[in-house]
Structures are given as C-alpha cells and as structure tokens.
Write a protein that holds these residues in place. Sequence first.
Motif, PDB file in Angstrom:
ATOM      1  N   PRO A  76      31.808  19.340  34.524  1.00  0.00           N
ATOM      2  CA  PRO A  76      32.663  18.940  33.406  1.00  0.00           C
ATOM      3  C   PRO A  76      33.693  20.024  33.064  1.00  0.00           C
ATOM      4  N   GLY A  77      34.859  19.583  32.629  1.00  0.00           N
ATOM      5  CA  GLY A  77      35.939  20.508  32.312  1.00  0.00           C
ATOM      6  C   GLY A  77      35.611  21.457  31.175  1.00  0.00           C
ATOM      7  N   VAL A  78      34.767  21.017  30.252  1.00  0.00           N
ATOM      8  CA  VAL A  78      34.406  21.866  29.115  1.00  0.00           C
ATOM      9  C   VAL A  78      33.706  23.139  29.591  1.00  0.00           C
ATOM     10  N   ILE A  79      32.909  23.024  30.637  1.00  0.00           N
ATOM     11  CA  ILE A  79      32.234  24.204  31.195  1.00  0.00           C
ATOM     12  C   ILE A  79      33.276  25.210  31.688  1.00  0.00           C
ATOM     13  N   GLY A  80      34.305  24.714  32.365  1.00  0.00           N
ATOM     14  CA  GLY A  80      35.369  25.601  32.834  1.00  0.00           C
ATOM     15  C   GLY A  80      36.146  26.221  31.695  1.00  0.00           C
ATOM     16  N   PHE A  81      36.383  25.450  30.625  1.00  0.00           N
ATOM     17  CA  PHE A  81      37.087  25.993  29.460  1.00  0.00           C
ATOM     18  C   PHE A  81      36.290  27.139  28.846  1.00  0.00           C
ATOM     19  N   LEU A  82      34.992  26.931  28.700  1.00  0.00           N
ATOM     20  CA  LEU A  82      34.139  27.961  28.105  1.00  0.00           C
ATOM     21  C   LEU A  82      34.062  29.197  28.995  1.00  0.00           C
ATOM     22  N   LEU A  83      33.938  28.991  30.297  1.00  0.00           N
ATOM     23  CA  LEU A  83      33.895  30.144  31.208  1.00  0.00           C
ATOM     24  C   LEU A  83      35.222  30.896  31.230  1.00  0.00           C
ATOM     25  N   GLY A  84      36.340  30.161  31.170  1.00  0.00           N
ATOM     26  CA  GLY A  84      37.646  30.817  31.117  1.00  0.00           C
ATOM     27  C   GLY A  84      37.803  31.668  29.869  1.00  0.00           C
ATOM     28  N   GLY A  85      37.349  31.150  28.717  1.00  0.00           N
ATOM     29  CA  GLY A  85      37.395  31.924  27.485  1.00  0.00           C
ATOM     30  C   GLY A  85      36.463  33.119  27.526  1.00  0.00           C
ATOM     31  N   ALA A  86      35.308  32.957  28.166  1.00  0.00           N
ATOM     32  CA  ALA A  86      34.360  34.064  28.266  1.00  0.00           C
ATOM     33  C   ALA A  86      34.892  35.173  29.163  1.00  0.00           C
ATOM     34  N   VAL A  87      35.635  34.807  30.194  1.00  0.00           N
ATOM     35  CA  VAL A  87      36.199  35.817  31.090  1.00  0.00           C
ATOM     36  C   VAL A  87      37.252  36.654  30.369  1.00  0.00           C
ATOM     37  N   ALA A  88      38.107  36.003  29.575  1.00  0.00           N
ATOM     38  CA  ALA A  88      39.184  36.738  28.888  1.00  0.00           C
ATOM     39  C   ALA A  88      38.715  37.409  27.607  1.00  0.00           C
ATOM     40  N   GLY A  89      37.602  36.963  27.053  1.00  0.00           N
ATOM     41  CA  GLY A  89      37.136  37.477  25.769  1.00  0.00           C
ATOM     42  C   GLY A  89      36.470  38.837  25.852  1.00  0.00           C
ATOM     43  N   PRO A  90      35.867  39.268  24.745  1.00  0.00           N
ATOM     44  CA  PRO A  90      35.267  40.609  24.697  1.00  0.00           C
ATOM     45  C   PRO A  90      34.051  40.766  25.599  1.00  0.00           C
ATOM     46  N   GLY A  91      33.420  39.668  26.008  1.00  0.00           N
ATOM     47  CA  GLY A  91      32.285  39.761  26.910  1.00  0.00           C
ATOM     48  C   GLY A  91      32.694  39.913  28.364  1.00  0.00           C
ATOM     49  N   GLY A  92      33.963  39.658  28.674  1.00  0.00           N
ATOM     50  CA  GLY A  92      34.453  39.750  30.046  1.00  0.00           C
ATOM     51  C   GLY A  92      35.419  40.900  30.214  1.00  0.00           C
ATOM     52  N   CYS A  93      36.692  40.556  30.374  1.00  0.00           N
ATOM     53  CA  CYS A  93      37.731  41.575  30.607  1.00  0.00           C
ATOM     54  C   CYS A  93      38.171  42.282  29.327  1.00  0.00           C
TER      55      CYS A  93
END
Length: 139
Positions: A76-93
């Motif tokens: 589902p696209g929502v999973i990709g949206f959440l992962l994209g936000g997690a990558v750019a957010g404070p937990g990722g980059c």
Amino acid sequence: EVVTIVDDHAGLPPKPGRGPDLNHITLVDPDENSFILSRARDLSYLQEDLRLVHDLLLLTVTATLGGLAAARVGTPGVIGFLLGGAVAGPGGCDAVTELVQVESLAELGVCLLLFCLGLEFSCAELLANTPAAAAGLLA
C-alpha cells in the motif's frame, strides 16, 4: 541555557507612555534558533518561514518517492509515505530543521488519515469483524 536578545534598531523609537516597540526584537537560543517576540503590525506582505517551507517540500518529495516505490513493490502507498517521512525525519537522515512545526502538521495529518479510514468503514464490515475486535480487546 542562555537566551540572547537581539535588537536590530529597525523599529520606531518608543512613544511616551507606550513602552518600546517589540516588533524588531528577537530571542536567539544557544542552538541559533531565533524567535520573534511579537508579530509585525504590517500584515500587508507575506512573511514566510523558508526553513519550514524547505522541510515540508523535502518531506513531500520523500513521501511521494516512497509511495511510488511502495506501489512498484505492491505494498500500500501509505506504507511508502510513512517510510519516506521516516527516512527524512529525525530518525533517519535528520534533514528536518523545524521539528516542532512539522510535528504539529504531522499530528493534523494523522487526524485526517484516521478520519478518512473511518469514512471507508461500513457498518456491515464493522459488525462482521466484531468477534475479532472483541478478541483483540480481551488479549
């Protein structure tokens, strides 16, 4: 923590009996974040926060790319949206600088997401899943 008060002397001189004009005074904390004490009286022009605009654009791009990648994989696209936000957010980059403002908008997004999920439920589907919901509640 020490907070520095910066006066750029761009405001009008204080009027007798009114106190100083605080529209041009900012507070600066040790992390170089600046805070305006009061809004400007001239609201005829747009005052933008370029860091917030940059963060929102970055999160939109990464969430879109994550959604496209998720659609290609078949999830589902929502999973990709959440992962994209997690990558750019404070937990990722850790690319987001205006964390408090973006976090407030994210909470609004979660509320809208839950509202949209609630619109998609039908009463018949909800009643059909009552035993599973009761089992989850008791577990």
